[in-house]
Design an enzyme around this catalytic site. Structure first.
Site, short mmCIF file in Angstrom:
data_model
loop_
_atom_site.label_atom_id
_atom_site.label_comp_id
_atom_site.label_asym_id
_atom_site.label_seq_id
_atom_site.Cartn_x
_atom_site.Cartn_y
_atom_site.Cartn_z
CD GLU A 173 0.26 114.42 89.85
OE1 GLU A 173 -0.75 113.86 90.33
OE2 GLU A 173 0.20 115.35 89.02
CG HIS A 211 -2.75 112.75 87.67
ND1 HIS A 211 -2.99 113.26 88.93
CD2 HIS A 211 -3.86 112.07 87.32
CE1 HIS A 211 -4.19 112.88 89.32
NE2 HIS A 211 -4.74 112.16 88.37
CB CYS A 214 -6.69 115.33 88.50
SG CYS A 214 -7.72 113.85 88.33
#
Length: 209
Positions: free
Chosen positions: A191, A189, A85
Site C-alpha cells: 500500500e 508494504h 508486514c
C-alpha cells in the site's frame, strides 16, 4: 459475502491505506471485518499489521473465533491469503519481540531482530529496497522484481528455505516474502509501494493457487 475480500480488522492499524490500495488494484467488494462468520465466507483474505509481533498476535487471539475461522477458510478451504508486514510475520511459529509469543504457525519459522553486522546499517530497515524473487516454489509467480517500501526491525526466518518467495538486501539478506500453497506474506508494504505494490495486489486479486 461469497465474492467479498475480507480485510481483517483486529486493531493492528494501516487498514485505511490497505483498503484504498486494494480498491485501486481492482477489488470490487471489500469487507473490513473481524466477524468469524464473514471470514468463513470470504473468497480472499488480507491480514495487515503494524507495530509489535506480540501486540498483533494478542490482538488477533483476543477476538473469539477469529483464528479458528481463518484456519478453516485458509488452511482447510484453500482461500487465497495475503499477510502484510506484521501480518506476514504472524504466519511464523513464534516471534521474540518483547518476549516469545506464538504465531499462527502456518509457515514454520521465527521472527527475530535484524542483526547489524555493520555499524552503518540502520535498524529499523526503512525505505525503498529491491525485492528479488526466488523462483523455486509455488506462489513465486506473484512476486515480480522491483522496489518495495519496507519499515521493520524484526524479520521472518523460515525453517524451510522453500517457503522464501523473495529476498532483499540490508547489510545481508532479509526475507522479503514467504509463501506456501495458497498463502503469501510480504514484509514490505504494497500500500506504500506505489505502482509496484498495486501491481502485486492486482495479481493477488486474480490469484488461483
Amino acid at each position: 459475502m461469497a465474492e467479498a475480500l475480507a480485510l481483517i480488522d483486529y486493531g493492528a492499524g494501516n487498514l485505511h491505506s490497505v483498503h484504498n490500495a486494494l480498491k485501486a488494484a481492482g477489488a470490487a467488494h471489500i469487507a473490513v471485518t473481524a466477524d468469524p462468520e464473514l471470514v468463513r465466507g470470504a473468497h480472499r483474505i488480507v491480514l495487515p499489521g503494524v507495530g509489535s509481533f506480540k501486540a498483533c498476535a494478542h490482538g488477533l487471539a483476543a477476538i473469539p473465533g477469529l483464528v479458528e475461522a481463518l484456519e478453516q477458510r485458509v488452511l482447510d478451504d484453500g482461500a487465497p491469503f495475503l499477510g502484510i508486514c506484521v501480518g506476514m510475520q504472524l504466519l511464523a511459529t513464534r516471534g521474540v519481540e518483547h518476549g516469545a509469543t506464538r504465531g499462527l504457525g502456518w509457515i514454520p519459522g521465527e521472527v527475530g531482530l535484524i542483526e547489524r553486522t555493520d555499524p552503518a546499517i540502520k535498524v529499523p530497515h526503512m525505505g525503498w529496497n529491491d525485492v528479488i524473487p526466488a523462483h523455486h516454489h509455488d506462489g513465486s509467480e506473484l512476486i515480480e522484481p522491483g522496489e518495495g517500501y519496507f519499515l521493520h526491525s524484526y524479520h521472518f526466518q523460515p525453517d524451510d528455505g522453500h517457503h522464501v518467495a523473495a529476498m532483499t538486501d540490508h547489510g545481508g539478506g532479509l526475507v522479503a516474502a514467504v509463501s506456501r500453497d495458497n498463502i503469501l506474506g510480504v514484509q514490505f508494504h504494497p500500500e506504500k509501494s506505489q505502482a509496484y505494490g498495486l501491481d502485486l495486489l492486482a495479481r493477488f486479486l486474480e490469484w488461483k493457487p
